[in-house]
Design a protein around this motif. Sequence first.
Motif, PDB file in Angstrom:
ATOM      1  N   TYR A  79       0.832  -1.200   0.000  1.00 32.76           N
ATOM      2  CA  TYR A  79       0.000   0.000   0.000  1.00 32.76           C
ATOM      3  C   TYR A  79       0.867   1.251   0.000  1.00 32.76           C
ATOM      4  O   TYR A  79       2.001   1.234   0.476  1.00 32.76           O
ATOM      5  CB  TYR A  79      -0.865   0.049   1.277  1.00 32.76           C
ATOM      6  CG  TYR A  79      -1.791  -1.112   1.471  1.00 32.76           C
ATOM      7  CD1 TYR A  79      -3.149  -0.995   1.199  1.00 32.76           C
ATOM      8  CD2 TYR A  79      -1.319  -2.340   1.946  1.00 32.76           C
ATOM      9  CE1 TYR A  79      -4.019  -2.064   1.379  1.00 32.76           C
ATOM     10  CE2 TYR A  79      -2.178  -3.416   2.129  1.00 32.76           C
ATOM     11  CZ  TYR A  79      -3.524  -3.275   1.842  1.00 32.76           C
ATOM     12  OH  TYR A  79      -4.374  -4.343   2.025  1.00 32.76           O
ATOM     13  N   TYR A  80       0.288   2.356  -0.499  1.00 33.36           N
ATOM     14  CA  TYR A  80       0.843   3.658  -0.165  1.00 33.36           C
ATOM     15  C   TYR A  80       0.761   3.819   1.350  1.00 33.36           C
ATOM     16  O   TYR A  80      -0.237   3.420   1.966  1.00 33.36           O
ATOM     17  CB  TYR A  80       0.044   4.775  -0.827  1.00 33.36           C
ATOM     18  CG  TYR A  80       0.454   5.133  -2.232  1.00 33.36           C
ATOM     19  CD1 TYR A  80       1.781   5.069  -2.656  1.00 33.36           C
ATOM     20  CD2 TYR A  80      -0.501   5.590  -3.143  1.00 33.36           C
ATOM     21  CE1 TYR A  80       2.138   5.431  -3.943  1.00 33.36           C
ATOM     22  CE2 TYR A  80      -0.150   5.956  -4.437  1.00 33.36           C
ATOM     23  CZ  TYR A  80       1.177   5.870  -4.834  1.00 33.36           C
ATOM     24  OH  TYR A  80       1.531   6.228  -6.106  1.00 33.36           O
ATOM     25  N   ALA A  81       1.765   4.436   1.956  1.00 38.61           N
ATOM     26  CA  ALA A  81       1.801   4.555   3.414  1.00 38.61           C
ATOM     27  C   ALA A  81       0.605   5.334   3.963  1.00 38.61           C
ATOM     28  O   ALA A  81       0.150   5.075   5.075  1.00 38.61           O
ATOM     29  CB  ALA A  81       3.103   5.227   3.847  1.00 38.61           C
ATOM     30  N   GLU A  82       0.075   6.289   3.178  1.00 40.00           N
ATOM     31  CA  GLU A  82      -1.001   7.139   3.683  1.00 40.00           C
ATOM     32  C   GLU A  82      -2.378   6.499   3.568  1.00 40.00           C
ATOM     33  O   GLU A  82      -3.370   7.070   4.041  1.00 40.00           O
ATOM     34  CB  GLU A  82      -0.996   8.482   2.967  1.00 40.00           C
ATOM     35  CG  GLU A  82      -1.289   8.416   1.476  1.00 40.00           C
ATOM     36  CD  GLU A  82      -0.032   8.302   0.629  1.00 40.00           C
ATOM     37  OE1 GLU A  82      -0.083   8.702  -0.547  1.00 40.00           O
ATOM     38  OE2 GLU A  82       0.984   7.801   1.138  1.00 40.00           O
ATOM     39  N   VAL A  83      -2.492   5.331   2.942  1.00 38.98           N
ATOM     40  CA  VAL A  83      -3.792   4.663   2.842  1.00 38.98           C
ATOM     41  C   VAL A  83      -4.255   4.266   4.241  1.00 38.98           C
ATOM     42  O   VAL A  83      -3.500   3.640   5.001  1.00 38.98           O
ATOM     43  CB  VAL A  83      -3.699   3.422   1.933  1.00 38.98           C
ATOM     44  CG1 VAL A  83      -4.977   2.588   2.022  1.00 38.98           C
ATOM     45  CG2 VAL A  83      -3.448   3.847   0.491  1.00 38.98           C
ATOM     46  N   PRO A  84      -5.485   4.612   4.660  1.00 37.48           N
ATOM     47  CA  PRO A  84      -5.957   4.265   6.011  1.00 37.48           C
ATOM     48  C   PRO A  84      -5.878   2.756   6.263  1.00 37.48           C
ATOM     49  O   PRO A  84      -6.110   1.948   5.356  1.00 37.48           O
ATOM     50  CB  PRO A  84      -7.413   4.743   6.001  1.00 37.48           C
ATOM     51  CG  PRO A  84      -7.464   5.808   4.952  1.00 37.48           C
ATOM     52  CD  PRO A  84      -6.491   5.389   3.898  1.00 37.48           C
ATOM     53  N   LEU A  85      -5.574   2.387   7.499  1.00 38.07           N
ATOM     54  CA  LEU A  85      -5.450   0.968   7.847  1.00 38.07           C
ATOM     55  C   LEU A  85      -6.772   0.230   7.672  1.00 38.07           C
ATOM     56  O   LEU A  85      -6.788  -0.990   7.486  1.00 38.07           O
ATOM     57  CB  LEU A  85      -4.969   0.824   9.289  1.00 38.07           C
ATOM     58  CG  LEU A  85      -3.583   1.420   9.597  1.00 38.07           C
ATOM     59  CD1 LEU A  85      -3.228   1.197  11.078  1.00 38.07           C
ATOM     60  CD2 LEU A  85      -2.513   0.819   8.700  1.00 38.07           C
ATOM     61  N   SER A  86      -7.875   0.958   7.700  1.00 39.05           N
ATOM     62  CA  SER A  86      -9.189   0.323   7.521  1.00 39.05           C
ATOM     63  C   SER A  86      -9.492   0.028   6.055  1.00 39.05           C
ATOM     64  O   SER A  86     -10.448  -0.692   5.754  1.00 39.05           O
ATOM     65  CB  SER A  86     -10.280   1.226   8.096  1.00 39.05           C
ATOM     66  OG  SER A  86     -10.275   2.491   7.452  1.00 39.05           O
ATOM     67  N   SER A  87      -8.684   0.569   5.144  1.00 39.12           N
ATOM     68  CA  SER A  87      -8.935   0.382   3.702  1.00 39.12           C
ATOM     69  C   SER A  87      -8.150  -0.820   3.198  1.00 39.12           C
ATOM     70  O   SER A  87      -7.175  -0.692   2.447  1.00 39.12           O
ATOM     71  CB  SER A  87      -8.557   1.650   2.934  1.00 39.12           C
ATOM     72  OG  SER A  87      -9.333   2.751   3.356  1.00 39.12           O
ATOM     73  N   ALA A  88      -8.584  -1.993   3.610  1.00 46.86           N
ATOM     74  CA  ALA A  88      -7.833  -3.215   3.319  1.00 46.86           C
ATOM     75  C   ALA A  88      -7.650  -3.449   1.835  1.00 46.86           C
ATOM     76  O   ALA A  88      -6.641  -4.018   1.400  1.00 46.86           O
ATOM     77  CB  ALA A  88      -8.539  -4.422   3.957  1.00 46.86           C
ATOM     78  N   GLY A 140      -6.522   6.096  -8.128  1.00 49.52           N
ATOM     79  CA  GLY A 140      -6.556   5.032  -7.146  1.00 49.52           C
ATOM     80  C   GLY A 140      -5.433   4.050  -7.384  1.00 49.52           C
ATOM     81  O   GLY A 140      -4.903   3.952  -8.497  1.00 49.52           O
ATOM     82  N   PRO A 141      -5.033   3.280  -6.364  1.00 45.47           N
ATOM     83  CA  PRO A 141      -3.890   2.371  -6.515  1.00 45.47           C
ATOM     84  C   PRO A 141      -4.093   1.293  -7.567  1.00 45.47           C
ATOM     85  O   PRO A 141      -3.120   0.772  -8.100  1.00 45.47           O
ATOM     86  CB  PRO A 141      -3.726   1.771  -5.112  1.00 45.47           C
ATOM     87  CG  PRO A 141      -5.044   1.972  -4.447  1.00 45.47           C
ATOM     88  CD  PRO A 141      -5.592   3.238  -5.001  1.00 45.47           C
TER      89      PRO A 141
END
Length: 583
Positions: free
Chosen positions: A100-109, A231-232
């Motif tokens: 993941y990008y580091a800034e992606v929220p941990l809840s956004s699996a 988006g990723p």
Amino acid sequence: MFLYRVVSFVILLSCSIVFVQAEKHLNANGPFGKRHTVHNEPSPYACDRGAGVSSSVFRQRIKPVQNIQVSKTLYMSADIIQIKWTPSPLSCSDDFVGIYYAEVPLSSACDYFDYEFVQYKQNSTFWHMIHLRRPLQFRLYSRDHTCSGNYSLIAISPLVQPLNVNEPTQVHLAYGDRIDQMFVSYLTNSSQFVPQCQYGLSPSSLNFHRNGTTTTYTASDMCEGKATTWGPQAFIDPGYMHTVLLEDLRPSTTYYYRVGCDKHGWSSIFSFTNRPASANEVVNMIAYGDMGLSPVEPGAKSTIDRVIARVRSTNMTCLLHIGDISYARGTGALWDSFMTQIQPIAAYVPYMSGIGNHEYDHVLGGEKDPSGAPGPGGFRPEWGNYGHDSGGECAVPMVRRFHSPSNGNGLFWYSFDVGPVHVVYYSTEHDFLHSSPQYKWLENDLRSVDRTRTPWIIVGAHRPMYASETDEPDDFIKLMLQVYLEPLFYRFRVDLNLFAHKHSYERTCSMYRERCIDDGITHVLIGMAGQDIDGGGYSGAEWSMYHDQEYGYSQIWANRTYLHFTYYHNDDDKLADEFVLRK
């Protein structure tokens, strides 16, 4: 027989019997070396349920988050990182580790770039890194409540980031307009400084210097669909593409070079041998189509490995890739992955690319089409099976990343001389009928060839003019190519017509209009470079001299009077087919 097929085509068209078979052999492969099949993502198991959100039915798993160990936290492009974690005794079959990008929220699996499902008791895996110019992080997720609830974070790695965020990456070469020119292209994270190339006749004496230009593109530059969405797993910032045009190069001379700048750092030193100027010299070219990503496509990995070995051991002149390049189809990170995988080839020999359906085909957004084709989706006759196979890219990433001579219409159609060979790229994704600009350009280009200077003519485009596989019995594009372009090629005595699109290999006799003749055109299907190989049957056409469905690559060796075409299987690198043409 040929006239009968034309009449049959007209009857079918008048009855509006049109069969569309676009989007063949698709996959959802990830940019970090993980192979997936279409619709095998964690969704619909849990990714569409809101990972980390509490449920009124199932209680969320509450446990301390573990650490994922990484073999390095600073990496360079194409490095391999191993990650390790402590396996859970409560694992689920669809647990996965993602990047993941580091800034992606941990809840956004499910906002990952790539992922790998974790097997029971598995505690490590390897990742082929690509330079995405931002800090990244590995995360392990498992589902709550006996594997039927939401995803929860189980383990997380420290940040993993590029050793040099402005490392020059994705280095590749292409021919310019003149024999003494070479495009040198690369990518960084910044446009702050003027791109530079230092070059010379030995690696210790890079005495010459040229400045270049910089470009980029964004989601709004593209035509439709996924390519226009951030988006990723869709569009990401592609960085900055730099191009330096070297001039006054001596023919058949080896140069050493590096790219970058003092402020942001320099690449490694690469080398290339400029093309010969004389028809009396020898050329040696690699040719293929339909590659895709290595290592997720096993065929692409073996082709890349074999071709790298050829480039290192043999004086290769250039490489011809005739469409279906990366299969990114709107996923920006896949372009980063593809350009990284070809650097060991393309930084040493010119990588001459053409347009395929998976780079160009689109339905809307025609005003952004860099080819200038009229209409919202370009050339879309009733008899064609042109779809939306580019994911909305409409060739924008291609034209910003790759270069070609400017004597045609950019990457869409152009030509160049290399030793005794005149090479012509044309586009089967664009109008090729008699009234079209492309047809007129083709006719003028072929008419202008001096056969005392370049006795051989090789033409290439993505879709086949001839193929005896029976999976598409109503391939009207193939028939229309025979109607409109085959007579043109025969009139100007084209020697070799290369194409791909079908993921297999096939060679015809020297032929014209389905008949083997002494002064005809030899057609070769070379779509076997890596994307999922075909598995259908063949019609038994008399003009088909050899065909198979194996991964491989082809090589063309030519001097003034002799052209030797060879085809090799990847599994053992042994010769599978060959033929000779003589003048």
